[in-house]
Motif scaffolding. Structure first.
Motif, PDB file in Angstrom:
ATOM      1  N   ASN B  29       0.829  -1.204   0.000  1.00  0.00           N
ATOM      2  CA  ASN B  29       0.000   0.000   0.000  1.00  0.00           C
ATOM      3  C   ASN B  29       0.862   1.252   0.000  1.00  0.00           C
ATOM      4  O   ASN B  29       1.978   1.252   0.516  1.00  0.00           O
ATOM      5  CB  ASN B  29      -0.888   0.022   1.250  1.00  0.00           C
ATOM      6  N   GLU B  30       0.270   2.315  -0.537  1.00  0.00           N
ATOM      7  CA  GLU B  30       0.970   3.593  -0.538  1.00  0.00           C
ATOM      8  C   GLU B  30       1.267   4.017   0.907  1.00  0.00           C
ATOM      9  O   GLU B  30       0.417   3.911   1.785  1.00  0.00           O
ATOM     10  CB  GLU B  30       0.118   4.653  -1.226  1.00  0.00           C
ATOM     11  N   GLY B  31       2.509   4.461   1.108  1.00  0.00           N
ATOM     12  CA  GLY B  31       2.908   4.913   2.441  1.00  0.00           C
ATOM     13  C   GLY B  31       3.267   3.789   3.383  1.00  0.00           C
ATOM     14  O   GLY B  31       3.553   4.022   4.556  1.00  0.00           O
ATOM     15  N   GLY B  32       3.280   2.561   2.881  1.00  0.00           N
ATOM     16  CA  GLY B  32       3.561   1.418   3.736  1.00  0.00           C
ATOM     17  C   GLY B  32       5.051   1.195   3.959  1.00  0.00           C
ATOM     18  O   GLY B  32       5.886   1.739   3.245  1.00  0.00           O
ATOM     19  N   LEU B  33       5.343   0.397   4.968  1.00  0.00           N
ATOM     20  CA  LEU B  33       6.714  -0.068   5.198  1.00  0.00           C
ATOM     21  C   LEU B  33       6.655  -1.583   5.209  1.00  0.00           C
ATOM     22  O   LEU B  33       6.233  -2.202   6.184  1.00  0.00           O
ATOM     23  CB  LEU B  33       7.257   0.471   6.532  1.00  0.00           C
ATOM     24  N   TYR B  34       6.998  -2.154   4.053  1.00  0.00           N
ATOM     25  CA  TYR B  34       6.793  -3.577   3.833  1.00  0.00           C
ATOM     26  C   TYR B  34       8.128  -4.307   3.927  1.00  0.00           C
ATOM     27  O   TYR B  34       9.115  -3.895   3.317  1.00  0.00           O
ATOM     28  CB  TYR B  34       6.182  -3.787   2.441  1.00  0.00           C
ATOM     29  N   GLY B  35       8.147  -5.372   4.700  1.00  0.00           N
ATOM     30  CA  GLY B  35       9.364  -6.154   4.809  1.00  0.00           C
ATOM     31  C   GLY B  35       9.220  -7.492   4.117  1.00  0.00           C
ATOM     32  O   GLY B  35       8.319  -8.270   4.417  1.00  0.00           O
ATOM     33  N   LEU B  36      10.093  -7.734   3.140  1.00  0.00           N
ATOM     34  CA  LEU B  36      10.126  -9.040   2.481  1.00  0.00           C
ATOM     35  C   LEU B  36      11.197  -9.833   3.216  1.00  0.00           C
ATOM     36  O   LEU B  36      12.393  -9.537   3.107  1.00  0.00           O
ATOM     37  CB  LEU B  36      10.482  -8.853   1.007  1.00  0.00           C
ATOM     38  N   ILE B  37      10.735 -10.821   4.008  1.00  0.00           N
ATOM     39  CA  ILE B  37      11.633 -11.481   4.941  1.00  0.00           C
ATOM     40  C   ILE B  37      11.815 -12.936   4.547  1.00  0.00           C
ATOM     41  O   ILE B  37      10.836 -13.631   4.257  1.00  0.00           O
ATOM     42  CB  ILE B  37      11.050 -11.436   6.385  1.00  0.00           C
ATOM     43  N   GLY B  38      13.056 -13.374   4.558  1.00  0.00           N
ATOM     44  CA  GLY B  38      13.301 -14.770   4.240  1.00  0.00           C
ATOM     45  C   GLY B  38      14.772 -15.084   4.316  1.00  0.00           C
ATOM     46  O   GLY B  38      15.596 -14.165   4.303  1.00  0.00           O
ATOM     47  N   PRO B  39      15.112 -16.354   4.365  1.00  0.00           N
ATOM     48  CA  PRO B  39      16.519 -16.735   4.485  1.00  0.00           C
ATOM     49  C   PRO B  39      17.289 -16.423   3.202  1.00  0.00           C
ATOM     50  O   PRO B  39      16.691 -16.085   2.176  1.00  0.00           O
ATOM     51  CB  PRO B  39      16.457 -18.239   4.729  1.00  0.00           C
ATOM     52  N   ASN B  40      18.596 -16.566   3.249  1.00  0.00           N
ATOM     53  CA  ASN B  40      19.426 -16.383   2.052  1.00  0.00           C
ATOM     54  C   ASN B  40      18.976 -17.334   0.958  1.00  0.00           C
ATOM     55  O   ASN B  40      18.714 -18.499   1.221  1.00  0.00           O
ATOM     56  CB  ASN B  40      20.892 -16.650   2.379  1.00  0.00           C
ATOM     57  N   GLY B  41      18.894 -16.806  -0.252  1.00  0.00           N
ATOM     58  CA  GLY B  41      18.511 -17.647  -1.374  1.00  0.00           C
ATOM     59  C   GLY B  41      17.015 -17.809  -1.537  1.00  0.00           C
ATOM     60  O   GLY B  41      16.546 -18.546  -2.403  1.00  0.00           O
ATOM     61  N   ALA B  42      16.218 -17.102  -0.694  1.00  0.00           N
ATOM     62  CA  ALA B  42      14.768 -17.246  -0.757  1.00  0.00           C
ATOM     63  C   ALA B  42      14.190 -16.629  -2.028  1.00  0.00           C
ATOM     64  O   ALA B  42      13.118 -17.022  -2.490  1.00  0.00           O
ATOM     65  CB  ALA B  42      14.130 -16.601   0.472  1.00  0.00           C
ATOM     66  N   GLY B  43      14.896 -15.673  -2.602  1.00  0.00           N
ATOM     67  CA  GLY B  43      14.407 -15.010  -3.804  1.00  0.00           C
ATOM     68  C   GLY B  43      14.124 -13.530  -3.606  1.00  0.00           C
ATOM     69  O   GLY B  43      13.531 -12.888  -4.482  1.00  0.00           O
ATOM     70  N   LYS B  44      14.561 -12.964  -2.494  1.00  0.00           N
ATOM     71  CA  LYS B  44      14.290 -11.555  -2.188  1.00  0.00           C
ATOM     72  C   LYS B  44      14.925 -10.620  -3.217  1.00  0.00           C
ATOM     73  O   LYS B  44      14.254  -9.760  -3.793  1.00  0.00           O
ATOM     74  CB  LYS B  44      14.813 -11.210  -0.785  1.00  0.00           C
ATOM     75  N   SER B  45      16.231 -10.814  -3.441  1.00  0.00           N
ATOM     76  CA  SER B  45      16.918  -9.930  -4.391  1.00  0.00           C
ATOM     77  C   SER B  45      16.362 -10.107  -5.804  1.00  0.00           C
ATOM     78  O   SER B  45      16.258  -9.134  -6.562  1.00  0.00           O
ATOM     79  CB  SER B  45      18.417 -10.211  -4.403  1.00  0.00           C
ATOM     80  N   THR B  46      15.999 -11.335  -6.135  1.00  0.00           N
ATOM     81  CA  THR B  46      15.424 -11.582  -7.455  1.00  0.00           C
ATOM     82  C   THR B  46      14.124 -10.791  -7.622  1.00  0.00           C
ATOM     83  O   THR B  46      13.907 -10.154  -8.664  1.00  0.00           O
ATOM     84  CB  THR B  46      15.173 -13.088  -7.649  1.00  0.00           C
ATOM     85  N   ALA B  47      13.285 -10.808  -6.578  1.00  0.00           N
ATOM     86  CA  ALA B  47      12.028 -10.052  -6.636  1.00  0.00           C
ATOM     87  C   ALA B  47      12.322  -8.567  -6.816  1.00  0.00           C
ATOM     88  O   ALA B  47      11.679  -7.885  -7.630  1.00  0.00           O
ATOM     89  CB  ALA B  47      11.221 -10.282  -5.362  1.00  0.00           C
ATOM     90  N   ILE B  48      13.337  -8.073  -6.116  1.00  0.00           N
ATOM     91  CA  ILE B  48      13.683  -6.652  -6.203  1.00  0.00           C
ATOM     92  C   ILE B  48      14.235  -6.292  -7.573  1.00  0.00           C
ATOM     93  O   ILE B  48      13.923  -5.245  -8.140  1.00  0.00           O
ATOM     94  CB  ILE B  48      14.675  -6.295  -5.072  1.00  0.00           C
ATOM     95  N   ARG B  49      15.062  -7.192  -8.123  1.00  0.00           N
ATOM     96  CA  ARG B  49      15.627  -6.909  -9.448  1.00  0.00           C
ATOM     97  C   ARG B  49      14.533  -6.875 -10.515  1.00  0.00           C
ATOM     98  O   ARG B  49      14.655  -6.157 -11.511  1.00  0.00           O
ATOM     99  CB  ARG B  49      16.714  -7.930  -9.795  1.00  0.00           C
ATOM    100  N   ILE B  50      13.477  -7.643 -10.301  1.00  0.00           N
ATOM    101  CA  ILE B  50      12.344  -7.578 -11.226  1.00  0.00           C
ATOM    102  C   ILE B  50      11.605  -6.245 -11.054  1.00  0.00           C
ATOM    103  O   ILE B  50      11.262  -5.580 -12.032  1.00  0.00           O
ATOM    104  CB  ILE B  50      11.400  -8.776 -11.015  1.00  0.00           C
ATOM    105  N   MET B  51      11.411  -5.845  -9.809  1.00  0.00           N
ATOM    106  CA  MET B  51      10.731  -4.579  -9.508  1.00  0.00           C
ATOM    107  C   MET B  51      11.426  -3.384 -10.123  1.00  0.00           C
ATOM    108  O   MET B  51      10.792  -2.440 -10.576  1.00  0.00           O
ATOM    109  CB  MET B  51      10.757  -4.360  -7.987  1.00  0.00           C
ATOM    110  N   THR B  52      12.781  -3.419 -10.108  1.00  0.00           N
ATOM    111  CA  THR B  52      13.538  -2.273 -10.600  1.00  0.00           C
ATOM    112  C   THR B  52      13.811  -2.378 -12.101  1.00  0.00           C
ATOM    113  O   THR B  52      14.490  -1.523 -12.668  1.00  0.00           O
ATOM    114  CB  THR B  52      14.891  -2.173  -9.867  1.00  0.00           C
ATOM    115  N   GLY B  53      13.288  -3.422 -12.735  1.00  0.00           N
ATOM    116  CA  GLY B  53      13.436  -3.535 -14.187  1.00  0.00           C
ATOM    117  C   GLY B  53      14.804  -4.027 -14.619  1.00  0.00           C
ATOM    118  O   GLY B  53      15.138  -3.964 -15.798  1.00  0.00           O
ATOM    119  N   LEU B  54      15.613  -4.502 -13.687  1.00  0.00           N
ATOM    120  CA  LEU B  54      16.943  -4.982 -14.068  1.00  0.00           C
ATOM    121  C   LEU B  54      16.868  -6.333 -14.764  1.00  0.00           C
ATOM    122  O   LEU B  54      17.706  -6.658 -15.602  1.00  0.00           O
ATOM    123  CB  LEU B  54      17.847  -5.079 -12.839  1.00  0.00           C
ATOM    124  N   ILE B  55      15.884  -7.134 -14.393  1.00  0.00           N
ATOM    125  CA  ILE B  55      15.620  -8.392 -15.098  1.00  0.00           C
ATOM    126  C   ILE B  55      14.109  -8.512 -15.301  1.00  0.00           C
ATOM    127  O   ILE B  55      13.347  -7.728 -14.727  1.00  0.00           O
ATOM    128  CB  ILE B  55      16.161  -9.633 -14.322  1.00  0.00           C
TER     129      ILE B  55
END
Ligand SMILES: Nc1ncnc2c1ncn2[C@@H]1O[C@H](COP(=O)(O)OP(=O)(O)O)[C@@H](O)[C@H]1O
Ligand SMILES: [Mg+2]
Lengths: 380, 245
Positions: B29-55
């Motif tokens: 949601n707008e104005g939210g503080l969202y935490g994507l939490i998970g162990p190493n290798g869970a896919g967090k950075s991958t999700a972020i790289r998709i969000m930023t259009g890098l992949i």
């Protein structure tokens, strides 16, 4: 495409260099060092040198002479038109035109007039002579051609039991380059080679560095486009190459007293074009390297083909035929050719615009490929 | 209904047949503080790289502020702090900020003021002429955060912003995130420190590329009957496994 962003990339690159003294030292010292080391190197003995023979001899001796010449070293074609043949030398197509006059056989025979001179006044027989119209801008080739011609004459004289050989009157297709030394011929090759090597290496390391540290991702989430990033790098490395080229030319002039018949500015233009091609190649290769240490491993693959194929040591025309097409796929080949034409032959834009087009064409193609390669990684 | 700033629906990301993200859906949601939490290798950075259009996502839909992630128009609206330091080591703090600022086409005058504000915000005003290589780890982190904030983004994406950060700085980071939120910035961050996640407004627990639970920290504790998020995660991960077999 916003120039301000491209220029921001350019400026950033210079700032990086300012803070990185080792790169700066490498950038300034290595071209100088390369000049000093390679200046003493030698090439190999060339073959299949293109010459034209104009045989106007009424007798048969000229044909014998021609047969005596080494047909492995000289690739001989014949013509009956002296001025057309000379033009082919002046335009760089052939290395020499060898002209046998109509009286070649007659001049060589001792009893040609049937009148034996009497008294104290003895006019020496003029003797047999040939005219050679020679391109001396490629020392390596022209000296071999001269030697082959002289050797042919000696062998002919020997076979006829004659003491006097055939005298050779040389005239020069490029008058100013008649005193060109091997080093004069060599420097343009080293310039293009040094610029290619350092520019490719620097770009390669810069791009791999951007990837490794993650700054490249950071660049790509800003509004800066791949095109702006590549153009920015090209401007930076173009400027660096111009400085390197100026340094190389300075060393060449001060230490080796190198011959520059044509325009230094035009020579610099070719240096910059070679650099732009080299940096686009660097960006292309960088896609295949994950780390700096890997990038460095590409070096031999850059160095050796250029060393062997681009005409630095061995003229492209004397390479095996099957290798020559590869030579023409290397931008430095065209850069070296053009630099020699400028520095030794004194040629200007009127002759060299095709070289500019070809080098610029390489730059455009490599740049597009580099940009495309960077863009493609988004589709992974 | 709340306005969504980030929406993932059914996102799959394959690397050579390996599914780093497997049907990932969540929204912020707008104005939210969202935490994507998970162990190493869970896919967090991958999700972020998709969000930023890098992949690009292999399958599924992603919406960022009404744009596709690879739409160039969205880039000035999103700030990104990568997991790595991602700074030019041979440039000073100020030169890094100026360089990235120019890439956002911020005018010279605005950029000067913006950099002064940011240096103040991350408490690096005195260090602006130091090259990055000579900064401490914490200072590098703060510089990296400042770069991510240059364009005054509406959405701030922070990939493991507190990894390798000492507790004091970590506390000050969280304070800053809350300040920015108060200014209306939406924040998405990832961390594998479960404990830290309790400071988020909403949490998505991610494992093996799937969202295994979502809610406020309190809701997740109640759901699992545990007292801390680490236990909550372990409990949820176990349940998921049992459900599969
Ligand atoms: N470019 C890639 N190629 C192949 N596998 C990748 C790539 N990027 C990430 N992965 C894999 O995807 C999984 C998720 O990685 P990542 O998103 O970095 O995890 P996290 O950030 O949660 O620690 C890991 O198993 C990782 O090895
Ligand atoms: Mg990660």
């Amino acid at each position: 495409m916003k120039l301000s962003r491209a220029l921001a990339v350019t400026k950033k690159q210079f700032l990086t260099i300012r803070h990185d003294k080792r790169t700066l030292a490498m950038m300034l010292l290595s071209p100088v060092m390369a000049m000093l080391i390679f200046g003493f190197a030698f090439g190999t003995s060339p073959k299949h040198l293109q010459v034209i023979v104009v045989n106007n001899d009424k007798g048969g001796l000229a044909s014998e002479y021609i047969n005596k010449m080494d047909h492995d070293v000289l690739s001989i074609s014949t013509s009956s038109d002296v001025s057309v043949s000379k033009d082919k030398v002046s335009s760089g197509d052939k290395i020499a035109t060898i002209i046998f006059g109509s009286s070649f056989t007659a001049d060589a025979s001792p009893t040609k007039s049937g009148i034996t001179p009497r008294g104290p006044i003895i006019t020496p027989a003029k003797g047999a002579h040939i005219n050679v119209y020679l391109d001396t801008t490629n020392q390596q080739l022209s000296s071999v051609v001269s030697q082959s011609i002289a050797k042919g004459g000696q062998d002919l004289a020997k076979s006829k039991g004659s003491k006097s050989g055939v005298s050779v009157d040389v005239s020069y297709a490029f008058e100013k380059a008649k005193d060109a030394r091997y080093i004069d011929f060599f420097v343009p090759g080293i310039m293009a080679f040094a610029i290619t090597l350092f520019t490719t290496l620097l770009t390669l390391l810069a791009f791999v560095g951007e990837r490794v540290t993650g700054t490249f991702d950071r660049l790509r989430v800003t509004p800066a486009t791949e095109t702006e990033i590549v153009i920015g790098y090209e401007i930076a490395f173009g400027i660096i190459a111009a400085i390197q080229g100026a340094l190389i030319l300075t060393v060449a002039l001060l230490v080796y007293n190198i011959m520059v018949v044509g325009s230094i500015a035009l020579a610099m233009l070719f240096v910059i074009l070679v650099a732009i091609d080299a940096q686009a190649i660097g960006i292309l290769i960088s896609a295949a390297a994950q780390r700096e240490s890997q990038a460095v491993q590409f070096l031999p693959f850059i160095i050796f083909p250029i060393f062997l194929l681009s005409g630095i040591f061995v003229a492209v025309k004397s390479l095996p035929l099957w290798l020559q097409p590869f030579s023409y796929l290397l931008p430095p080949t065209w850069g070296i050719d053009a630099l020699r034409d400028v520095m030794l032959r004194g040629w200007g834009l009127e002759h060299l615009w095709p070289h500019i087009l070809i080098l610029a064409g390489f730059a455009v193609v490599f740049t597009i490929l580099a940009i495309f390669g960077l863009k493609r990684s988004r589709n992974q | 209904m709340d306005k969504k700033v980030v929406t993932f629906s059914g996102v799959v990301k394959e690397f050579d047949g390996f599914k780093a993200l497997n049907d990932l859906s969540f929204s912020i949601n707008e104005g939210g503080l969202y935490g994507l939490i998970g162990p190493n290798g869970a896919g967090k950075s991958t999700a972020i790289r998709i969000m930023t259009g890098l992949i690009k996502a292999t399958e599924g839909e992603v919406d960022i502020l009404g744009y596709k992630p690879q739409d160039a128009d969205v880039r000035p609206l999103v700030g990104y702090m990568p997991q790595e330091m991602a700074l030019y080591q041979d440039l000073t703090v100020r030169e890094n900020l100026e360089f990235f600022g120019k890439l956002y086409s911020i005018s010279k005058k605005d950029l000067k003021k913006r950099i002064a504000d940011l240096l103040d915000f991350v408490e690096l005003s005195k260090w602006d002429k130091t090259i990055i290589a000579n900064l401490s780890g914490g200072m590098k982190h703060r510089t990296s955060l400042a770069v991510a904030l240059l364009s005054k983004p509406r959405l701030l994406i922070l990939d493991e912003p507190t990894v390798g950060v000492d507790p004091e700085l970590r506390a000050s980071f969280w304070q800053r995130f809350e300040d920015m939120r108060a200014d209306g910035t939406t924040i998405l961050l990832t961390t594998h420190y479960m404990d830290e996640a309790r400071r988020c407004e909403k949490i998505g627990l991610i494992n093996h590329g799937r969202l295994i639970a979502e809610g406020t920290p309190k809701e997740l504790l109640i759901l699992t009957g545990t007292h801390n998020l680490e236990d909550a995660f372990l409990s949820l991960a176990r349940r998921k496994k049992e459900a599969k077999s």
